[in-house]
Design an enzyme around this catalytic site. Structure first.
Site, PDB file in Angstrom:
ATOM      1  CE1 TYR A   1     -93.663  44.229  63.885  1.00  0.00           C
ATOM      2  CE2 TYR A   1     -95.017  46.165  64.293  1.00  0.00           C
ATOM      3  CZ  TYR A   1     -93.851  45.601  63.817  1.00  0.00           C
ATOM      4  OH  TYR A   1     -92.892  46.394  63.267  1.00  0.00           O
TER       5      TYR A   1
ATOM      6  CG  HIS B   1     -90.743  45.836  72.973  1.00  0.00           C
ATOM      7  ND1 HIS B   1     -90.152  45.225  74.052  1.00  0.00           N
ATOM      8  CD2 HIS B   1     -90.435  45.072  71.895  1.00  0.00           C
ATOM      9  CE1 HIS B   1     -89.542  44.125  73.647  1.00  0.00           C
ATOM     10  NE2 HIS B   1     -89.690  44.008  72.349  1.00  0.00           N
TER      11      HIS B   1
ATOM     12  NE  ARG C   1     -91.625  37.516  69.113  1.00  0.00           N
ATOM     13  CZ  ARG C   1     -91.225  38.603  68.451  1.00  0.00           C
ATOM     14  NH1 ARG C   1     -90.003  39.061  68.589  1.00  0.00           N
ATOM     15  NH2 ARG C   1     -92.058  39.249  67.643  1.00  0.00           N
TER      16      ARG C   1
ATOM     17  CG  ASN D   1     -88.831  40.819  64.369  1.00  0.00           C
ATOM     18  OD1 ASN D   1     -89.874  41.014  63.759  1.00  0.00           O
ATOM     19  ND2 ASN D   1     -88.009  41.802  64.710  1.00  0.00           N
TER      20      ASN D   1
ATOM     21  CD  GLU E   1     -83.475  39.963  65.093  1.00  0.00           C
ATOM     22  OE1 GLU E   1     -82.731  40.922  64.869  1.00  0.00           O
ATOM     23  OE2 GLU E   1     -84.341  39.971  66.000  1.00  0.00           O
TER      24      GLU E   1
ATOM     25  CE1 TYR F   1     -89.339  50.634  65.446  1.00  0.00           C
ATOM     26  CE2 TYR F   1     -89.769  48.368  64.765  1.00  0.00           C
ATOM     27  CZ  TYR F   1     -89.219  49.266  65.656  1.00  0.00           C
ATOM     28  OH  TYR F   1     -88.518  48.805  66.733  1.00  0.00           O
ATOM     29  CE  LYS F   2     -91.235  44.098  60.058  1.00  0.00           C
ATOM     30  NZ  LYS F   2     -90.424  43.300  60.981  1.00  0.00           N
TER      31      LYS F   2
HETATM   32  C1  HEM Z   1     -88.547  44.986  68.520  1.00  0.00           C
HETATM   33  C2  HEM Z   1     -91.980  41.913  69.929  1.00  0.00           C
HETATM   34  C3  HEM Z   1     -89.005  40.049  73.244  1.00  0.00           C
HETATM   35  C4  HEM Z   1     -85.935  43.650  72.382  1.00  0.00           C
HETATM   36  C5  HEM Z   1     -89.693  44.248  68.566  1.00  0.00           C
HETATM   37  C6  HEM Z   1     -90.764  44.314  67.577  1.00  0.00           C
HETATM   38  C7  HEM Z   1     -91.720  43.470  67.992  1.00  0.00           C
HETATM   39  C8  HEM Z   1     -91.287  42.847  69.219  1.00  0.00           C
HETATM   40  C9  HEM Z   1     -93.051  43.188  67.302  1.00  0.00           C
HETATM   41  C10 HEM Z   1     -90.752  45.134  66.295  1.00  0.00           C
HETATM   42  C11 HEM Z   1     -89.919  44.356  65.300  1.00  0.00           C
HETATM   43  C12 HEM Z   1     -89.888  44.840  63.854  1.00  0.00           C
HETATM   44  O1  HEM Z   1     -90.767  45.518  63.351  1.00  0.00           O
HETATM   45  O2  HEM Z   1     -88.929  44.440  63.147  1.00  0.00           O
HETATM   46  C13 HEM Z   1     -91.472  41.126  70.949  1.00  0.00           C
HETATM   47  C14 HEM Z   1     -92.164  40.008  71.568  1.00  0.00           C
HETATM   48  C15 HEM Z   1     -91.301  39.474  72.487  1.00  0.00           C
HETATM   49  C16 HEM Z   1     -90.094  40.271  72.449  1.00  0.00           C
HETATM   50  C17 HEM Z   1     -93.580  39.545  71.199  1.00  0.00           C
HETATM   51  C18 HEM Z   1     -91.442  38.310  73.436  1.00  0.00           C
HETATM   52  C19 HEM Z   1     -92.400  37.434  73.398  1.00  0.00           C
HETATM   53  C20 HEM Z   1     -87.955  40.899  73.351  1.00  0.00           C
HETATM   54  C21 HEM Z   1     -86.938  40.813  74.367  1.00  0.00           C
HETATM   55  C22 HEM Z   1     -86.074  41.821  74.135  1.00  0.00           C
HETATM   56  C23 HEM Z   1     -86.544  42.551  72.963  1.00  0.00           C
HETATM   57  C24 HEM Z   1     -86.874  39.775  75.492  1.00  0.00           C
HETATM   58  C25 HEM Z   1     -84.869  42.076  74.971  1.00  0.00           C
HETATM   59  C26 HEM Z   1     -83.780  42.691  74.590  1.00  0.00           C
HETATM   60  C27 HEM Z   1     -86.389  44.306  71.257  1.00  0.00           C
HETATM   61  C28 HEM Z   1     -85.694  45.441  70.668  1.00  0.00           C
HETATM   62  C29 HEM Z   1     -86.443  45.837  69.558  1.00  0.00           C
HETATM   63  C30 HEM Z   1     -87.584  44.935  69.485  1.00  0.00           C
HETATM   64  C31 HEM Z   1     -84.402  46.063  71.182  1.00  0.00           C
HETATM   65  C32 HEM Z   1     -86.142  47.027  68.648  1.00  0.00           C
HETATM   66  C33 HEM Z   1     -86.766  48.246  69.304  1.00  0.00           C
HETATM   67  C34 HEM Z   1     -86.286  49.565  68.694  1.00  0.00           C
HETATM   68  O3  HEM Z   1     -86.629  49.860  67.550  1.00  0.00           O
HETATM   69  O4  HEM Z   1     -85.570  50.298  69.390  1.00  0.00           O
HETATM   70  N1  HEM Z   1     -90.042  43.340  69.545  1.00  0.00           N
HETATM   71  N2  HEM Z   1     -90.230  41.258  71.506  1.00  0.00           N
HETATM   72  N3  HEM Z   1     -87.696  41.960  72.523  1.00  0.00           N
HETATM   73  N4  HEM Z   1     -87.520  44.035  70.538  1.00  0.00           N
HETATM   74 FE1  HEM Z   1     -88.875  42.689  71.059  1.00  0.00          FE
END
Ligand code: HEM
Length: 346
Positions: A33, A193, A223, A225, A268, A319-320
């Site tokens: 990450y 998060h 970005r 994912n 994504e 987690y994934k």
């Molecule tokens: C999950 C980073 C922006 C919503 C994650 C994960 C990372 C991450 C590392 C784990 C993903 C995985 O292992 O597959 C970031 C970064 C962001 C960003 C660096 C911006 C620079 C956002 C935004 C939202 C968001 C704007 C708004 C909805 C989520 C959600 C999850 C997630 C809902 C899944 C969490 C869960 O397991 O309940 N994000 N994210 N992210 N992110 Fe973000």
């Protein structure tokens, strides 16, 4: 008249378009990450083609994905929410996306002014012509955010910026990868998060939060994912876990050919855009999927994906949701190496 041959050709060209536009996410043989944001709209050339030319992306799945979204929204209203203070942001999002579509697909999509605050929107692919007055709900057939998500493949979340924090207070999300929009709506960026391993300790999310708070209009960022998904199933949201969760077990029992057909690399491309009028942050999530058997047709992708999957730390794989079959996926990709041509005897 449609012949079998026509159908085959259409399928082949659709598959080609999905490989050519696939945003292969791994820059190295190891994945961790990070706050991996970069300015948007810079095309990325891959061994198979190109992606990233525009903020919105239309491909051969356009109609099929929009049809799926409509079915999901009809069955489950919690996939769509606009908290009352987000109404201006929803208009801002719709209008910004119409502009982006017009810029990226000028032949098919046009937004034209017809008077002060009066517009006409044309979507030539879906045969839509809609006159509307900006901010006047009576001039649209639907709530503006829902209206525009019926015309883009992207899921959308809108974040309100208040008290030095960002809150997910609106969205239409039908293709969530193992999370629930209905559960998360109203939560802060930092709360959302909370379940992600490692990122708090490593400061990834706090840095992302600071970055997002400074985001300026007209400077979109993006970005990627990724995860693995069984079958080409866009909706793997928590709400319907009983429909797809058991596949994670049963996929371990299938033969190799079926495994390569059904396990998909899911990527994504996420765009981050400060909306110019409301000041909200728009988060676009565009989901791409390619079965391992097609990933393997691009040899650098095959080799790299195998390395990443084999090396991924257990807490991240867990987690994934891929821990039970990622080793087999890595091995499958390694075994799919092209066989070198037999030496020719003089
Ligand atoms: C999950 C980073 C922006 C919503 C994650 C994960 C990372 C991450 C590392 C784990 C993903 C995985 O292992 O597959 C970031 C970064 C962001 C960003 C660096 C911006 C620079 C956002 C935004 C939202 C968001 C704007 C708004 C909805 C989520 C959600 C999850 C997630 C809902 C899944 C969490 C869960 O397991 O309940 N994000 N994210 N992210 N992110 Fe973000």
């Amino acid at each position: 008249m449609t012949s079998t041959l026509d159908n085959t050709d259409a399928k082949t060209s659709a598959e080609t378009d999905l490989i050519a536009g696939f945003p292969f996410p791994f820059l190295e043989d190891r994945y961790r990450y990070s706050t991996n944001v970069e300015p948007a709209e810079q095309p990325v050339t891959t061994p198979a083609g190109r992606w990233g030319t525009a903020v919105v992306d239309i491909d051969s799945e356009y109609r099929a994905e929009l049809a799926q979204r409509a079915v999901i929204l009809a069955a489950d209203p919690t996939r769509h929410a606009v908290l009352p203070h987000m109404v201006p942001a929803a208009w801002d999002a719709m209008f910004t996306l119409m502009r982006e579509l017009d810029a990226a697909y000028p032949e098919q999509m046009q937004l034209r002014s017809t008077g002060p605050d009066e517009w006409v929107w044309r979507n030539g692919i879906l045969g839509i012509e809609q006159h509307f007055r900006y901010g006047d709900a009576a001039t649209l057939p639907d709530e503006p955010l829902r209206y525009i998500t019926s015309q883009v493949q992207e899921d959308i979340a809108l974040l309100d910026h208040r008290n030095d924090q960002l809150f997910v207070d609106a969205g239409v999300v039908t293709f969530a990868a193992d999370w629930s929009f209905g559960f998360d709506v109203g939560m802060s960026f930092l709360e959302i998060h909370g379940p992600v391993p490692r990122v708090r300790k490593e400061g990834v999310i706090t840095r992302a939060h600071e970055f997002l708070k400074r985001l300026q209009p007209h400077q979109p960022y993006r970005r990627t994912n990724w995860t693995l998904t069984i079958d080409r199933r866009l909706d793997v949201s928590t709400e319907i876990y009983p429909e797809w969760g058991p596949d994670r077990e049963s996929i371990q029992l299938v033969d190799d050919a079926e495994f390569g057909r059904r396990v998909h690399l899911r990527v994504e491309v996420q765009h981050l855009i400060r909306l110019p009028d409301s000041g909200a942050v728009m988060f676009l999530i565009r989901t791409y999927m390619l079965p391992l058997e097609q990933v393997a047709t691009v040899d650098p992708w095959r080799r790299r994906a195998a390395e990443v999957l084999a090396e991924l730390p257990a807490d991240m794989a867990d987690y994934k949701g891929i821990i039970k079959y990622r080793d087999r996926a890595a091995q499958w990709l390694r075994d799919a190496a092209p066989t070198p041509p037999a030496p020719t005897t003089p």
